[in-house]
Write a protein that holds these residues in place. Structure first.
Motif, mmCIF file in Angstrom:
data_model
loop_
_atom_site.group_PDB
_atom_site.id
_atom_site.type_symbol
_atom_site.label_atom_id
_atom_site.label_comp_id
_atom_site.label_asym_id
_atom_site.label_seq_id
_atom_site.Cartn_x
_atom_site.Cartn_y
_atom_site.Cartn_z
ATOM 1 N N SER A 1 -6.445 -16.455 -8.259
ATOM 2 C CA SER A 1 -7.086 -17.593 -7.968
ATOM 3 C C SER A 1 -6.878 -19.362 -9.151
ATOM 4 O O SER A 1 -6.269 -19.938 -8.251
ATOM 5 C CB SER A 1 -8.378 -17.294 -8.828
ATOM 6 O OG SER A 1 -9.347 -16.124 -8.801
ATOM 7 N N TRP B 1 -4.209 -21.549 -6.227
ATOM 8 C CA TRP B 1 -4.129 -23.439 -6.110
ATOM 9 C C TRP B 1 -2.811 -23.980 -6.775
ATOM 10 O O TRP B 1 -2.541 -24.769 -6.131
ATOM 11 C CB TRP B 1 -5.473 -23.754 -6.857
ATOM 12 C CG TRP B 1 -5.457 -24.729 -7.641
ATOM 13 C CD1 TRP B 1 -4.911 -26.538 -8.445
ATOM 14 C CD2 TRP B 1 -6.018 -26.004 -6.668
ATOM 15 N NE1 TRP B 1 -5.685 -27.304 -8.276
ATOM 16 C CE2 TRP B 1 -5.995 -27.103 -7.010
ATOM 17 C CE3 TRP B 1 -7.050 -26.139 -5.538
ATOM 18 C CZ2 TRP B 1 -6.943 -28.172 -6.308
ATOM 19 C CZ3 TRP B 1 -7.549 -27.067 -4.449
ATOM 20 C CH2 TRP B 1 -7.763 -28.150 -5.187
ATOM 21 N N SER C 1 -16.125 -14.614 -7.965
ATOM 22 C CA SER C 1 -15.690 -15.821 -7.463
ATOM 23 C C SER C 1 -14.467 -16.303 -7.378
ATOM 24 O O SER C 1 -13.692 -15.216 -7.680
ATOM 25 C CB SER C 1 -16.513 -16.548 -8.018
ATOM 26 O OG SER C 1 -16.154 -15.895 -10.121
ATOM 27 N N ASN D 1 -12.199 -18.682 -8.542
ATOM 28 C CA ASN D 1 -12.218 -20.334 -9.765
ATOM 29 C C ASN D 1 -10.709 -19.509 -10.803
ATOM 30 O O ASN D 1 -10.185 -18.994 -11.465
ATOM 31 C CB ASN D 1 -13.683 -20.044 -10.187
ATOM 32 C CG ASN D 1 -14.017 -19.738 -9.633
ATOM 33 O OD1 ASN D 1 -15.024 -20.803 -8.068
ATOM 34 N ND2 ASN D 1 -15.809 -19.714 -9.584
ATOM 35 N N HIS D 2 -10.223 -20.963 -9.974
ATOM 36 C CA HIS D 2 -8.752 -20.975 -11.359
ATOM 37 C C HIS D 2 -9.438 -21.656 -12.355
ATOM 38 O O HIS D 2 -10.162 -22.063 -12.177
ATOM 39 C CB HIS D 2 -8.179 -22.334 -10.263
ATOM 40 C CG HIS D 2 -7.736 -23.528 -9.756
ATOM 41 N ND1 HIS D 2 -7.935 -24.364 -10.820
ATOM 42 C CD2 HIS D 2 -8.189 -24.307 -8.680
ATOM 43 C CE1 HIS D 2 -8.657 -25.460 -10.553
ATOM 44 N NE2 HIS D 2 -8.744 -25.754 -9.862
#
Length: 559
Positions: A306, A310, A346, A348-349
């Motif tokens: 995650s 990004w 999920s 999510n970074h």
């Protein structure tokens, strides 16, 4: 111990004067010949890379990229080379939009827009110049590969399977020279002899003229012609301006062992993030490949990916917070997000500022104790499959890894390196700096997952290099269209483990068998001494121990 529940059918190779491990036995032999001729680990690694281009063109070649980590036994320093190429200067989001491509509708994987400048040749030449023995010329280093290409070689079983699987890209319209990598228009059968005289000529040009023999002149023109004939925009200046980058490797300390990776734009940071998170749990106490162990491992990998998806980008173009991401306090915070009983779905970074497919991997350790951890790749099989006229290799599709979201750090831009999956690794003793092992696991997004699994197999469960590679693996993948994480378990992991993971909310597919096991990568390991069973005691450090992945056609050899 649980690691004894699977049967490791091959003994580790033990030797003293030098060792080579790769996914193809003929390539391993090529490297060993270079060592015996006075070359060092880097010279041998480049010979292996070239031989693999001949024998596994469906995985690697000079139309792709490379990364290298080098351990200098005299200084005990680890050095790195980033041999990945950049996007063409004329390739922009605006140009893609003009042709109907955007984030929701990216160019197809085989489109010429996905060809970044091939960095492998420059990486080979620069590795030899910077770290080679100076005893052998590039012509001598490439000679084993030239002979394989000219005289022919029998195609190995797993290579034949992948060659057949991807032969359609060579047969595609607009690729008139794809037939150069086929026999009678078809992929070679297992055991069938294949010749590649055009690739031999490319290697001879490289031997005569060095990097200029590839990035300028006949070969460069052939690359540009096939790309522009298929809608690409790369030009001769893009090739001529390419340069390898010397990089400072990134490192984390896991229980007294320094684990080294190439920094972004490579995804090695993913493996280090996962190791840092795992360090917050007692992995050994959970026992190998149990539901508890795999749950923590899977969740650590999800969290690490995650962040990497990004933040991992070209540091020449955007700021990458590598130091912050690799801090122990950040890992501690991220580990607290892991629910011991429930899976995360999920992507999510985190915020590090809030706290202080197909590839080849191979490794060489020479008689002086120098080590070269090396990886070379076309990205997806044959890459785009596009073959420059008279050159005998395909061009990669590494540019497919760019994001087309304008605000993403890894967004496509001119002269930019994309998020890169290929990653070599090394491990050294944190106190003494002595080499512990040179290792890697090829295979797209499996690579950091393979790194952490084989390393923990040795560090936490005392497996020798061959056992560490033989043990069944897990593969974690985020499916963007579905918006969820999926877990794949290799044949050999017990059914009850799968049931327990499903009960925690994981989406599990198992057992993965046969040729589908390629999703778990193909690794190679050479250790210096048997520290994995002696509590990292290097008293037997003169002996090299090596393993080669049974999921590939190769072997480890020493002398």
């Amino acid at each position: 111990m649980s690691q004894l529940k699977f049967c490791s059918r091959r003994s580790p190779v033990v030797c003293m004067s030098g060792c080579v491990a790769s996914s193809q036995s003929l390539a391993t032999n090529a490297g060993l010949d270079i060592l015996k001729s006075g070359g060092n680990a880097v010279d041998a690694a480049v010979a292996v890379a070239a031989a693999l281009n001949v024998t596994e063109p469906c995985s690697t070649g000079v139309g792709g990229d490379c990364f290298c980590l080098y351990y200098d036994a005299k200084t005990k320093q680890v050095c790195g080379l980033n041999g990945s190429g950049r996007s063409p200067q004329s390739l922009t989001l605006g140009l893609l939009k003009e042709h109907g491509f955007d984030e929701a509708n990216p160019p197809p994987t085989l489109h010429a827009y996905n060809v970044t400048v091939p960095g492998a040749v420059a990486g080979w030449c620069d590795a030899v110049e910077l770290f080679g023995s100076k005893n052998l010329s590039m012509g001598q280093i490439l000679q084993p590969a030239i002979e394989l290409a000219e005289k022919g070689f029998p195609v190995s079983e797993i290579t034949s399977y992948h060659w057949k699987r991807d032969a359609h890209v060579l047969q595609a319209a607009g690729n008139p020279h794809g037939k150069d990598l086929l026999i009678g228009g078809q992929a070679p059968e297992h055991g069938q002899i294949f010749h590649n005289p055009f690739l031999a000529d490319t290697f001879k040009e490289l031997a005569r003229s060095g990097k200029q023999g590839f990035y300028e002149g006949r070969v460069a023109k052939a690359i540009v012609d096939i790309l522009q004939n298929n809608g690409g925009v790369m030009n001769l200046e893009d090739l001529k301006n390419h340069a390898t980058e010397e990089v400072k490797p990134i490192v984390t300390n896991y229980k007294g062992v320094n684990v080294w990776e190439i920094p972004p734009n490579g995804q090695g940071i993913t493996a280090l993030l996962a190791l840092n998170i795992s360090e917050n749990f007692n992995m050994k106490e959970m026992d190998h490949n149990t539901a508890n162990y795999l749950h923590i491992l899977i969740e650590a990998l999800k969290t690490s990916f995650s962040d990497a998806f990004w933040f991992c980008a070209d540091p020449e173009k955007v700021s990458v917070p590598t130091t912050e991401l690799l801090s122990k306090s950040y890992a501690s915070n991220r580990s607290q997000l892991i629910d011991l009983q429930r899976a995360t779905h999920s992507l999510n970074h985190g915020n590090p500022f809030s706290v202080g497919s197909d590839t080849v991997y191979f490794t060489v350790v020479d008689g002086q104790g120098n080590a070269c951890s090396f990886v070379n790749s076309n990205y997806m099989g044959f890459g785009t499959g596009l073959v420059p006229d008279g050159c005998g290799f395909t061009l990669q599709n590494r540019g497919f890894s760019f994001s087309l979201h304008p605000e993403h750090p890894n967004c496509l831009a001119p002269n930019k390196r994309p998020y890169h999956t290929i990653i070599p690794a090394l491990a050294t003793a944190a106190d003494s700096g002595e080499l512990l092992c040179s290792f890697g696991v090829m295979g797209g997004f499996m690579q950091p997952q393979g790194h952490i699994q084989v390393l923990l197999n040795m560090l936490e469960f005392g497996m020798n290099p061959q056992q560490a590679l033989d043990a069944p693996r897990v593969y974690v993948e985020y499916k963007k269209k579905e918006g969820s994480w999926h877990v794949f378990l290799e044949d050999g992991i017990p059914q009850n483990v799968s049931q327990e993971l499903r009960a925690r909310g994981h989406i599990v597919t198992m057992p993965i068998t046969g040729h589908s096991r390629s999703m778990f990568g193909r690794g190679q390991i050479i250790t210096k001494g048997d520290w994995w069973r002696r509590g990292r005691n290097l008293s037997s450090s003169k002996v090299l121990w090596a393993g080669s992945d049974p999921r590939a056609d190769g072997c480890a050899l020493g002398y």
